[in-house]
Scaffold this motif. Structure first.
Motif, PDB file in Angstrom:
ATOM      1  N   VAL A  17      42.914  -3.870  27.651  1.00  0.00           N
ATOM      2  CA  VAL A  17      43.876  -3.800  26.548  1.00  0.00           C
ATOM      3  C   VAL A  17      43.777  -5.050  25.685  1.00  0.00           C
ATOM      4  O   VAL A  17      43.832  -4.974  24.444  1.00  0.00           O
ATOM      5  CB  VAL A  17      45.303  -3.615  27.097  1.00  0.00           C
ATOM      6  N   ALA A  18      43.612  -6.211  26.326  1.00  0.00           N
ATOM      7  CA  ALA A  18      43.488  -7.457  25.555  1.00  0.00           C
ATOM      8  C   ALA A  18      42.250  -7.421  24.671  1.00  0.00           C
ATOM      9  O   ALA A  18      42.300  -7.818  23.490  1.00  0.00           O
ATOM     10  CB  ALA A  18      43.438  -8.649  26.510  1.00  0.00           C
ATOM     11  N   TYR A  19      41.116  -6.926  25.211  1.00  0.00           N
ATOM     12  CA  TYR A  19      39.905  -6.811  24.401  1.00  0.00           C
ATOM     13  C   TYR A  19      40.109  -5.828  23.253  1.00  0.00           C
ATOM     14  O   TYR A  19      39.646  -6.049  22.122  1.00  0.00           O
ATOM     15  CB  TYR A  19      38.733  -6.359  25.268  1.00  0.00           C
ATOM     16  N   THR A  20      40.804  -4.730  23.523  1.00  0.00           N
ATOM     17  CA  THR A  20      41.061  -3.728  22.493  1.00  0.00           C
ATOM     18  C   THR A  20      41.868  -4.312  21.345  1.00  0.00           C
ATOM     19  O   THR A  20      41.671  -3.965  20.168  1.00  0.00           O
ATOM     20  CB  THR A  20      41.813  -2.521  23.094  1.00  0.00           C
ATOM     21  N   LEU A  21      42.788  -5.226  21.677  1.00  0.00           N
ATOM     22  CA  LEU A  21      43.624  -5.858  20.659  1.00  0.00           C
ATOM     23  C   LEU A  21      42.931  -7.025  19.966  1.00  0.00           C
ATOM     24  O   LEU A  21      43.541  -7.725  19.156  1.00  0.00           O
ATOM     25  CB  LEU A  21      44.936  -6.329  21.283  1.00  0.00           C
ATOM     26  N   GLY A  22      41.670  -7.243  20.304  1.00  0.00           N
ATOM     27  CA  GLY A  22      40.899  -8.261  19.606  1.00  0.00           C
ATOM     28  C   GLY A  22      40.841  -9.615  20.277  1.00  0.00           C
ATOM     29  O   GLY A  22      40.452 -10.608  19.641  1.00  0.00           O
ATOM     30  N   ALA A  23      41.201  -9.709  21.549  1.00  0.00           N
ATOM     31  CA  ALA A  23      41.192 -10.992  22.240  1.00  0.00           C
ATOM     32  C   ALA A  23      39.769 -11.446  22.534  1.00  0.00           C
ATOM     33  O   ALA A  23      38.873 -10.635  22.784  1.00  0.00           O
ATOM     34  CB  ALA A  23      41.979 -10.886  23.546  1.00  0.00           C
ATOM     35  N   THR A  24      39.567 -12.750  22.503  1.00  0.00           N
ATOM     36  CA  THR A  24      38.292 -13.321  22.919  1.00  0.00           C
ATOM     37  C   THR A  24      38.320 -13.576  24.428  1.00  0.00           C
ATOM     38  O   THR A  24      39.350 -13.408  25.084  1.00  0.00           O
ATOM     39  CB  THR A  24      38.040 -14.648  22.192  1.00  0.00           C
ATOM     40  N   ARG A  25      37.185 -13.973  24.987  1.00  0.00           N
ATOM     41  CA  ARG A  25      37.148 -14.285  26.421  1.00  0.00           C
ATOM     42  C   ARG A  25      38.110 -15.432  26.738  1.00  0.00           C
ATOM     43  O   ARG A  25      38.764 -15.434  27.779  1.00  0.00           O
ATOM     44  CB  ARG A  25      35.732 -14.649  26.852  1.00  0.00           C
ATOM     45  N   ARG A  26      38.181 -16.403  25.858  1.00  0.00           N
ATOM     46  CA  ARG A  26      39.110 -17.525  26.070  1.00  0.00           C
ATOM     47  C   ARG A  26      40.557 -17.030  26.081  1.00  0.00           C
ATOM     48  O   ARG A  26      41.362 -17.458  26.918  1.00  0.00           O
ATOM     49  CB  ARG A  26      38.906 -18.570  24.971  1.00  0.00           C
ATOM     50  N   ASN A  27      40.880 -16.128  25.160  1.00  0.00           N
ATOM     51  CA  ASN A  27      42.230 -15.562  25.129  1.00  0.00           C
ATOM     52  C   ASN A  27      42.543 -14.808  26.418  1.00  0.00           C
ATOM     53  O   ASN A  27      43.659 -14.912  26.954  1.00  0.00           O
ATOM     54  CB  ASN A  27      42.389 -14.611  23.942  1.00  0.00           C
TER      55      ASN A  27
END
Length: 283
Positions: A182-192
């Motif tokens: 879900v975090a990746y889907t929302l545009g998060a980076t690996r650091r995020n």
């Protein structure tokens, strides 16, 4: 065959309802009064049994002195043998070793649980070294660091650090992949993902891991204070054992237990205050 005959031919189902139980309920709440009663029984019954066995002379005082003798020995240790100073010295050693183990073990566990590459790099080493007894390293530690405080702190740190790493890594691996996706889907980076998903999700388990493993730091205290110590609770235990002063040994052991309980409840309260959302998971 008619519909009514089919209905009548069906076997009758019997429903069994679970009988309510207070004592054997599974995570369904428990009366506070009954909990306090069971706690009192668990503490008082061994003490009463110990008093009866020692007062009736079933066991020699050399092997099992009475609670009264142990208490008197404790008072004497505090008033005549500066036991308070030993408590402070031992607590400082445990704190230093435990903090070093946390600073090294927690980031290592987070890295192992987050990245398969680092898990492959560290897991074989951690899995091998954690089976090696810390006592076997004592002669080497003395050669490397001498007989001062650093050697004692290192022994305590080595006894705890790998368990911190393994338990934290397992906690991270139990974080659902859906949260990361879900975090990746929302545009998060690996650091995020690492700092805003994985670390916050694993934080309650990290606190619980530290709370559990601080007991290991106290367990390695006696081993650490074998290394030319002149003070400390472990030193007092070893010194009393040499002269068959069992009552002093028992009092120091009980004192370590009391200190451990205080630390445990303190860390538990801190954990509940910092991560109140995780109470349902803990209980």
């Amino acid at each position: 065959m008619t519909q009514s005959s089919l209905t009548n031919s069906e076997p009758t189902r019997e429903y069994h309802y679970l009988q309510p139980s207070t004592f054997w309920s599974i995570r369904q709440g428990f009366p506070k009064s009954l909990s306090l009663l069971l706690i009192a029984v668990s503490l008082i019954f061994p003490l009463v049994l110990w008093t009866v066995v020692s007062s009736l002379g079933w066991v020699s005082p050399i092997f099992l002195p009475s609670p009264a003798l142990v208490f008197q020995a404790g008072l004497k240790l505090f008033t005549e043998d500066s036991l308070a100073l030993d408590v402070l010295v031992s607590s400082g050693r445990v704190l230093a070793g435990f903090l070093a183990a946390a600073v090294i073990g927690v980031p290592m566990g987070l890295a192992m649980g987050t990245f398969y590459s680092l898990d492959s790099l560290f897991a074989p080493l951690v899995g091998t070294v954690r089976y090696m007894p810390v006592t076997a390293f004592v002669p080497l530690i003395v050669i490397w660091l001498g007989l001062g405080e650093p050697s004692k702190i290192l022994i305590i740190m080595l006894g705890v650090v790998l368990y911190n790493a393994i338990m934290v890594a397992d906690a991270v691996k139990f974080i659902p992949n859906e949260m990361i996706n879900v975090a990746y889907t929302l545009g998060a980076t690996r650091r995020n993902v690492v700092f805003k998903v994985i670390i916050p999700a694993a934080f309650p388990s990290v606190l619980d891991t530290l709370r559990v493993n601080i007991s290991g730091a106290w367990n390695f205290l006696v081993i650490a204070e074998l290394v030319a110590a002149q003070n400390g609770l472990g030193f007092k235990i070893i010194q009393a054992q040499r002269f068959l002063q069992t009552e002093k040994v028992l009092f120091c052991i009980a004192l370590i237990g009391v200190i451990g309980v205080v630390i445990d409840y303190g860390l538990k309260a801190l954990s509940q205050k910092l991560t109140p959302w995780a109470d349902q998971i803990r209980h």
